[in-house]
Motif scaffolding. Structure first.
Motif, PDB file in Angstrom:
ATOM      1  N   PHE A   1     -12.983  18.097   4.115  1.00 58.76           N
ATOM      2  CA  PHE A   1     -13.893  18.636   3.110  1.00 58.76           C
ATOM      3  C   PHE A   1     -14.784  17.538   2.528  1.00 58.76           C
ATOM      4  O   PHE A   1     -15.259  17.627   1.407  1.00 58.76           O
ATOM      5  N   ASP A   2     -14.970  16.500   3.338  1.00 64.55           N
ATOM      6  CA  ASP A   2     -15.884  15.397   3.012  1.00 64.55           C
ATOM      7  C   ASP A   2     -15.597  14.748   1.658  1.00 64.55           C
ATOM      8  O   ASP A   2     -16.518  14.299   0.980  1.00 64.55           O
ATOM      9  N   ASP A   3     -14.313  14.707   1.281  1.00 64.81           N
ATOM     10  CA  ASP A   3     -13.972  14.056   0.016  1.00 64.81           C
ATOM     11  C   ASP A   3     -13.750  12.560   0.286  1.00 64.81           C
ATOM     12  O   ASP A   3     -12.635  12.040   0.221  1.00 64.81           O
ATOM     13  N   TYR A   4     -14.854  11.864   0.588  1.00 65.92           N
ATOM     14  CA  TYR A   4     -14.763  10.439   0.935  1.00 65.92           C
ATOM     15  C   TYR A   4     -14.377   9.584  -0.274  1.00 65.92           C
ATOM     16  O   TYR A   4     -13.766   8.541  -0.116  1.00 65.92           O
ATOM     17  N   VAL A   5     -14.722  10.055  -1.470  1.00 65.93           N
ATOM     18  CA  VAL A   5     -14.409   9.270  -2.680  1.00 65.93           C
ATOM     19  C   VAL A   5     -12.882   9.110  -2.800  1.00 65.93           C
ATOM     20  O   VAL A   5     -12.375   8.010  -2.999  1.00 65.93           O
ATOM     21  N   LEU A   6     -12.180  10.234  -2.631  1.00 65.49           N
ATOM     22  CA  LEU A   6     -10.717  10.189  -2.735  1.00 65.49           C
ATOM     23  C   LEU A   6     -10.128   9.270  -1.659  1.00 65.49           C
ATOM     24  O   LEU A   6      -9.264   8.439  -1.932  1.00 65.49           O
ATOM     25  N   VAL A   7     -10.614   9.433  -0.419  1.00 61.85           N
ATOM     26  CA  VAL A   7     -10.043   8.658   0.699  1.00 61.85           C
ATOM     27  C   VAL A   7     -10.360   7.173   0.541  1.00 61.85           C
ATOM     28  O   VAL A   7      -9.456   6.324   0.666  1.00 61.85           O
ATOM     29  N   LEU A   8     -11.599   6.843   0.246  1.00 63.07           N
ATOM     30  CA  LEU A   8     -11.981   5.430   0.137  1.00 63.07           C
ATOM     31  C   LEU A   8     -11.320   4.765  -1.076  1.00 63.07           C
ATOM     32  O   LEU A   8     -10.861   3.624  -0.975  1.00 63.07           O
ATOM     33  N   SER A   9     -11.242   5.503  -2.189  1.00 60.21           N
ATOM     34  CA  SER A   9     -10.574   4.903  -3.351  1.00 60.21           C
ATOM     35  C   SER A   9      -9.084   4.737  -3.062  1.00 60.21           C
ATOM     36  O   SER A   9      -8.472   3.756  -3.496  1.00 60.21           O
ATOM     37  N   GLY A  10      -8.516   5.659  -2.303  1.00 57.95           N
ATOM     38  CA  GLY A  10      -7.106   5.548  -1.902  1.00 57.95           C
ATOM     39  C   GLY A  10      -6.884   4.325  -1.026  1.00 57.95           C
ATOM     40  O   GLY A  10      -5.918   3.578  -1.210  1.00 57.95           O
ATOM     41  N   ILE A  11      -7.794   4.105  -0.082  1.00 60.30           N
ATOM     42  CA  ILE A  11      -7.682   2.941   0.813  1.00 60.30           C
ATOM     43  C   ILE A  11      -7.805   1.650  -0.002  1.00 60.30           C
ATOM     44  O   ILE A  11      -7.019   0.714   0.177  1.00 60.30           O
ATOM     45  N   ALA A  12      -8.789   1.635  -0.917  1.00 63.65           N
ATOM     46  CA  ALA A  12      -8.991   0.426  -1.738  1.00 63.65           C
ATOM     47  C   ALA A  12      -7.749   0.140  -2.572  1.00 63.65           C
ATOM     48  O   ALA A  12      -7.248  -0.991  -2.597  1.00 63.65           O
ATOM     49  N   TYR A  13      -7.207   1.198  -3.195  1.00 69.54           N
ATOM     50  CA  TYR A  13      -6.023   1.025  -4.038  1.00 69.54           C
ATOM     51  C   TYR A  13      -4.816   0.554  -3.206  1.00 69.54           C
ATOM     52  O   TYR A  13      -4.123  -0.396  -3.575  1.00 69.54           O
ATOM     53  N   SER A  14      -4.588   1.214  -2.068  1.00 73.43           N
ATOM     54  CA  SER A  14      -3.435   0.865  -1.226  1.00 73.43           C
ATOM     55  C   SER A  14      -3.564  -0.566  -0.711  1.00 73.43           C
ATOM     56  O   SER A  14      -2.570  -1.291  -0.610  1.00 73.43           O
ATOM     57  N   SER A  15      -4.802  -0.962  -0.365  1.00 76.23           N
ATOM     58  CA  SER A  15      -4.994  -2.313   0.175  1.00 76.23           C
ATOM     59  C   SER A  15      -4.694  -3.355  -0.888  1.00 76.23           C
ATOM     60  O   SER A  15      -4.008  -4.348  -0.614  1.00 76.23           O
ATOM     61  N   VAL A  16      -5.170  -3.122  -2.108  1.00 70.23           N
ATOM     62  CA  VAL A  16      -4.909  -4.082  -3.192  1.00 70.23           C
ATOM     63  C   VAL A  16      -3.399  -4.130  -3.474  1.00 70.23           C
ATOM     64  O   VAL A  16      -2.813  -5.210  -3.587  1.00 70.23           O
ATOM     65  N   ALA A  17      -2.782  -2.946  -3.521  1.00 67.17           N
ATOM     66  CA  ALA A  17      -1.329  -2.887  -3.776  1.00 67.17           C
ATOM     67  C   ALA A  17      -0.571  -3.612  -2.669  1.00 67.17           C
ATOM     68  O   ALA A  17       0.364  -4.380  -2.937  1.00 67.17           O
ATOM     69  N   ALA A  18      -1.002  -3.404  -1.407  1.00 71.16           N
ATOM     70  CA  ALA A  18      -0.326  -4.044  -0.268  1.00 71.16           C
ATOM     71  C   ALA A  18      -0.470  -5.559  -0.348  1.00 71.16           C
ATOM     72  O   ALA A  18       0.511  -6.288  -0.131  1.00 71.16           O
ATOM     73  N   LEU A  19      -1.670  -6.032  -0.672  1.00 69.53           N
ATOM     74  CA  LEU A  19      -1.888  -7.483  -0.755  1.00 69.53           C
ATOM     75  C   LEU A  19      -1.042  -8.103  -1.859  1.00 69.53           C
ATOM     76  O   LEU A  19      -0.435  -9.160  -1.660  1.00 69.53           O
ATOM     77  N   LEU A  20      -0.983  -7.420  -3.009  1.00 62.90           N
ATOM     78  CA  LEU A  20      -0.195  -7.939  -4.127  1.00 62.90           C
ATOM     79  C   LEU A  20       1.292  -8.026  -3.774  1.00 62.90           C
ATOM     80  O   LEU A  20       1.945  -9.031  -4.024  1.00 62.90           O
ATOM     81  N   VAL A  21       1.788  -6.954  -3.167  1.00 61.71           N
ATOM     82  CA  VAL A  21       3.227  -6.923  -2.837  1.00 61.71           C
ATOM     83  C   VAL A  21       3.536  -7.947  -1.739  1.00 61.71           C
ATOM     84  O   VAL A  21       4.580  -8.598  -1.752  1.00 61.71           O
ATOM     85  N   MET A  22       2.588  -8.101  -0.802  1.00 60.45           N
ATOM     86  CA  MET A  22       2.804  -9.066   0.276  1.00 60.45           C
ATOM     87  C   MET A  22       2.811 -10.491  -0.297  1.00 60.45           C
ATOM     88  O   MET A  22       3.644 -11.316   0.087  1.00 60.45           O
ATOM     89  N   PHE A  23       1.892 -10.753  -1.217  1.00 61.24           N
ATOM     90  CA  PHE A  23       1.834 -12.061  -1.863  1.00 61.24           C
ATOM     91  C   PHE A  23       3.152 -12.337  -2.597  1.00 61.24           C
ATOM     92  O   PHE A  23       3.709 -13.430  -2.512  1.00 61.24           O
ATOM     93  N   ALA A  24       3.647 -11.296  -3.277  1.00 59.22           N
ATOM     94  CA  ALA A  24       4.923 -11.442  -3.995  1.00 59.22           C
ATOM     95  C   ALA A  24       6.060 -11.718  -3.014  1.00 59.22           C
ATOM     96  O   ALA A  24       6.934 -12.551  -3.283  1.00 59.22           O
ATOM     97  N   ALA A  25       6.032 -11.044  -1.857  1.00 57.19           N
ATOM     98  CA  ALA A  25       7.096 -11.234  -0.855  1.00 57.19           C
ATOM     99  C   ALA A  25       7.086 -12.667  -0.329  1.00 57.19           C
ATOM    100  O   ALA A  25       8.140 -13.318  -0.233  1.00 57.19           O
ATOM    101  N   VAL A  26       5.891 -13.169  -0.004  1.00 57.92           N
ATOM    102  CA  VAL A  26       5.789 -14.540   0.526  1.00 57.92           C
ATOM    103  C   VAL A  26       6.253 -15.534  -0.544  1.00 57.92           C
ATOM    104  O   VAL A  26       6.984 -16.485  -0.250  1.00 57.92           O
ATOM    105  N   THR A  27       5.852 -15.291  -1.804  1.00 61.79           N
ATOM    106  CA  THR A  27       6.245 -16.204  -2.882  1.00 61.79           C
ATOM    107  C   THR A  27       7.762 -16.176  -3.085  1.00 61.79           C
ATOM    108  O   THR A  27       8.392 -17.226  -3.233  1.00 61.79           O
ATOM    109  N   LEU A  28       8.332 -14.975  -3.075  1.00 59.72           N
ATOM    110  CA  LEU A  28       9.794 -14.873  -3.253  1.00 59.72           C
ATOM    111  C   LEU A  28      10.542 -15.550  -2.111  1.00 59.72           C
ATOM    112  O   LEU A  28      11.655 -16.030  -2.281  1.00 59.72           O
TER     113      LEU A  28
END
Lengths: 239, 434
Positions: free
Chosen positions: B372-399
Motif C-alpha cells: 500500500f506504498d507506505d514507504y514512510v513506515l518501512v523506511l523509518s522502520g529500517i532506519a530505527y532497526s539499523s540504529v538499534a542494531a548498531l548500538l547493540v552490536m557496539f555494546a556487544a563488542v565493548t562487553l
C-alpha cells in the motif's frame, strides 16, 4: 629488556581485592613460577597477563609492550594455557592444531607449526581421532602442543601438568624446559612443588594477593632453612 | 525417607530448574494470550456491525432488506449521499455502505435478482480486521432469507432460482486509500495470507534459530573452556564477535529456509491460494520493495544476533544458554502474533509504539506496508532497526573486552550503575571526553 615487567598490580572484583599490588620482573628465556595456596591470586595474575582480565591499577609490560595500551600486540607474542582449558570437541586433534596454526602463519609456515605441534603432542594415530574421544591426559598434551608449537615469546602456563600421569608430566616438563632454552620465556603457576623446583629458574610465593617471597628455589630453601620448596611454601604461608 | 523417595527428590530438584520452568511458563502465557485473541474473535463476531444505508429504491423489497439490516446491524447513516455515508462510516468505525439501487424491487418482481452495491471499509489486513466483514455477510444472508420468505408467502414468483438467490452483490473495498472493485475484505485477507502468516513466521524462525545458535555457541565455549584460548589469540575482539554473528546468521537462515519449505507447503494446503492477480489491484511488489524487505530483515537479524551475543556473554554454560534465548523468543513472538491477527495501522497508539520499538516487527510488517506504498513506515522502520542494531552490536563488542565475559559479573567500575549497558555507555562517554 625484561620479558615481563609487572609493577604494583592491583585487581579488584567488586569489593574483593584479588591482587593487592604485586610487582615482579621476568628475564627473557627464564622460567618463572607463581606458587601459592588456592585463591592466592595466581590465576588472576596469569589471566591479566594474558589480556583476559582488565587491570584495576598498576602497569604491565610484555616484551616492552604496554599491556593496557596495546593488548592486541601482546596477544601476538604470548600463548596462554589455562588450567582447565578445552579444545573444540568436534575437531580431530590434527584439525585443532591446524585451526590454531592458521592464526599465526599461512601456507608452509602454518604447516611447520602443525608439524611441531604433532611432535610435542606425540599422540600417534590418535591425533586423527576427534578430541571428544581423548582422555584428560591426551587432551592436555594436545593443548600444551597448541601453546608451544607457535614458539611464543612468552608462554603463560596455568597448572602445566594438570591431569597428566608421571611419565607424561615429565615429558611435557622436558619440552617446556627445552623451549625456554630456545628463547621462549615461561610464566607458570603450579601446586606441584616438585614441578616448580625442577622447572623454574625463579619462583614467587603468592599469598592473599601479595608476593610474600621471591628467588631461585635454592635461595629460598637456604633463606627459610628448608629441605625443599614445599617446606618453604608451608613456612611462608603459615608465617 | 526411603531410597526411592531420596532419588525422586534429587531428580525433581535437578530437573525443576529455571531453565526448564521458564520456557514452559512463557509458552503457557503465550497460549493464554492466544486464548484471549480467539475469545476476542467470538466477541467481534457477536457484536453488531456498523453499516450505512442508501436506499434509492424505497420499494417493498428494499424495505424488507433495510428492515433486516436495521435489525441485525447498527446503522450509522441512512440517507442518500454517498460521501456523507462514507464519512459517517469512517468516523464511527463502520464496516460497509449498502446502496440499494432504484430498480431493486422492480428487478425482483420481474424475476431478476435485485442488486445490492456494497462498499466495504477495510481498516487492516489481519484476521481480526476481516471479522466485521464476515459478520456483515451473515446480515446479507439474512436479507436473502427475508426476501425469499416474502416471495414465497406472497406468492410473487415460482422461479426457484430467484427464491433461492433473490439478491446479488456487487462489491468494492476501500483499503488504505485504495478502492478495489469487485473484491471483498475476506478475499483481500486471503490474498495477503502469505504476508500475514508466512513472512512473520519466517522472520521469527530466522531470529530464534540464529539467536539460539549465538547464545549456545557462547554457552558451549564457556562450558568447554575454549573461550579463554580464543580470546588470547592474535584476533581482534571485533573479528570474534563478527565471526560468531555471521556464522550464526548463515546457519540460522539455512535452518529457517528448510523449516519454511515445509511450513509454506503446509500453509498453502491449509488456506488454498487466492486466485486473484495482485497486480490487478496494484498490490504486487517490485524489485525495490523486495530489496527493502531484505534490508529490513537484515537489520532485524543483526539486532537479534547482537542482542543474543550480549545475552550469551552472561551465560555460564550450554544449559543456561537455553534459558537465555527466552527474551528474544518472546520479543519475536509479540510482533508475529500482532501481525497475524491485526494490522499495524489499526493498533492503538500505545501498542503501535511497542510494536515499532521491537526491531523484529519491521520485516514482518514491511511487505504489507509496501503493498500500500507506505514507504514512510518501512523506511523509518529500517532506519530505527539499523540504529538499534548498531548500538547493540557496539555494546556487544565493548562487553567482549570486559571482565564480564569471563566472570559473568559486572566489574567494580561498572557496578556504580545497576545496568551494565548504561554503565558501559557512561564509561565510553567518559573516555571520549578525556
Amino acid at each position: 629488556m625484561y620479558a615481563i615487567e609487572v609493577k604494583d598490580l592491583i585487581k579488584n572484583y567488586g569489593s574483593f581485592q584479588a591482587l593487592k599490588g604485586i610487582s615482579f620482573n621476568v628475564k627473557e628465556g627464564e622460567v618463572y613460577g607463581l606458587i601459592g595456596p588456592n585463591g592466592a591470586g595466581k590465576t588472576t595474575a596469569l589471566r591479566i597477563l594474558s589480556t583476559l582480565l582488565e587491570v584495576t591499577s598498576g602497569s604491565i609490560r610484555i616484551q616492552g609492550i604496554d599491556l593496557r595500551e596495546r593488548p592486541e600486540e601482546v596477544r601476538r607474542v604470548i600463548s596462554y594455557l589455562p588450567e582447565d582449558a578445552g579444545a573444540y570437541k568436534h575437531l580431530k586433534g590434527r584439525e585443532y592444531l591446524k585451526f590454531i596454526a592458521q592464526f599465526f602463519a599461512d601456507g608452509e609456515g602454518a604447516k611447520v607449526l602443525v608439524d611441531r605441534g604433532l611432535e610435542i603432542a606425540n599422540l600417534g594415530e590418535r591425533i586423527d581421532d576427534k578430541v571428544e574421544t581423548y582422555s584428560k591426559g591426551m587432551a592436555r598434551r594436545l593443548l600444551v602442543a597448541r601453546a608451544l608449537m607457535i614458539r611464543p615469546k612468552l608462554a603463560i602456563l596455568d597448572e602445566l601438568t594438570s591431569g597428566l600421569d608421571v611419565l607424561n608430566a615429565q615429558e611435557i616438563r622436558k619440552t617446556v624446559k627445552s623451549y625456554a632454552g630456545q628463547g621462549t620465556t615461561v610464566l607458570l603457576s603450579s601446586h606441584n612443588m616438585l614441578e616448580v623446583e625442577l622447572l623454574c629458574d625463579r619462583i614467587a610465593l603468592v599469598n592473599d594477593g601479595l608476593i610474600v617471597a621471591e628467588g631461585t628455589p635454592s635461595d629460598l630453601k637456604h633463606r627459610y632453612e628448608a629441605q625443599n620448596v614445599e617446606e618453604v611454601f608451608v613456612k611462608v604461608v603459615q608465617r | 525417607m526411603s531410597s526411592l523417595s531420596k532419588i525422586i527428590r534429587k531428580e525433581v530438584k535437578e530437573l525443576l530448574t529455571p531453565a526448564t520452568l521458564i520456557p514452559i511458563i512463557v509458552i503457557a502465557v503465550l497460549f493464554g494470550s492466544l486464548g484471549g485473541v480467539f475469545g476476542g474473535i467470538d466477541e467481534a463476531m457477536e457484536e453488531a456491525p456498523r453499516v450505512a444505508i442508501i436506499d434509492q429504491d424505497g420499494g417493498l423489497m428494499s424495505q424488507v432488506a433495510v428492515a433486516v439490516i436495521n435489525f441485525s446491524a447498527e446503522i450509522v447513516y441512512d440517507g442518500d449521499d454517498v460521501q456523507e455515508a462514507l464519512n459517517a462510516l469512517d468516523e464511527q468505525d463502520g464496516v460497509s455502505l449498502f446502496i440499494i439501487p432504484s430498480n431493486f424491487t422492480a428487478d425482483i418482481m420481474s424475476d431478476r435478482p435485485g442488486t445490492i452495491e456494497a462498499v466495504w471499509i477495510m481498516k487492516g489486513a489481519g484476521i481480526m480486521d476481516s471479522l466485521p466483514g464476515a459478520s456483515v455477510e451473515s446480515v446479507l444472508m439474512g436479507v436473502d432469507h427475508a426476501i425469499s420468505f416474502a416471495l414465497i408467502e406472497n406468492n410473487i414468483t415460482d422461479n426457484a432460482s430467484l427464491i433461492l438467490g433473490p439478491t446479488q452483490l456487487t462489491e468494492s473495498t476501500v483499503f488504505k486509500g485504495k478502492t478495489m472493485e469487485g473484491i471483498s475484505p475476506i478475499l483481500i485477507s486471503s490474498m495477503m495470507s502469505s504476508q500475514s502468516f508466512v513472512m512473520p513466521l519466517i522472520v521469527m524462525m530466522v531470529i530464534i534459530y540464529a539467536g539460539s545458535i549465538v547464545i549456545s555457541s557462547m554457552g558451549t565455549e564457556k562450558e568447554n573452556k575454549t573461550l579463554e584460548t580464543l580470546l588470547t589469540m592474535p584476533v581482534s575482539r571485533t573479528s570474534i564477535v563478527f565471526g560468531k554473528l555471521v556464522g550464526a546468521a548463515i546457519v540460522g537462515l539455512l535452518m529457517a529456509v528448510i523449516y519454511m519449505l515445509g511450513m509454506s507447503y503446509y500453509m498453502d494446503s491449509l488456506m488454498g491460494t487466492a486466485s486473484f492477480d495482485m497486480e490487478q489491484y496494484g498490490l504486487a511488489l517490485g524489485i525495490t520493495d523486495y530489496a527493502l524487505v531484505g534490508i529490513s530483515l537484515f537489520a532485524a537479524l543483526v539486532f537479534a544476533l547482537a542482542l543474543c551475543m550480549i545475552l550469551g556473554i552472561f551465560t555460564k554454560n550450554y544449559k543456561a544458554a537455553q534459558t537465555m534465548t527466552m527474551p528474544v523468543t518472546f520479543l519475536a513472538m509479540i510482533p508475529m502474533f500482532v501481525t497475524m491477527f491485526t494490522d499495524f495501522d489499526t493498533l492503538p497508539m500505545a501498542a503501535k509504539v511497542m510494536v515499532f520499538a521491537i526491531p523484529f516487527s519491521h520485516p514482518m510488517i514491511a511487505m504489507r506496508a509496501l503493498m500500500f506504498d507506505d514507504y514512510v513506515l518501512v523506511l523509518s522502520g529500517i532506519a530505527y532497526s539499523s540504529v538499534a542494531a548498531l548500538l547493540v552490536m557496539f555494546a556487544a563488542v565493548t562487553l567482549f573486552k570486559k571482565d564480564i565475559l569471563l566472570t559473568g559479573k559486572v566489574s567494580n567500575s561498572d557496578r556504580k550503575s545497576k545496568v551494565p549497558l548504561v554503565a558501559l555507555l557512561q564509561t565510553i562517554a567518559r573516555k571520549r571526553r578525556k
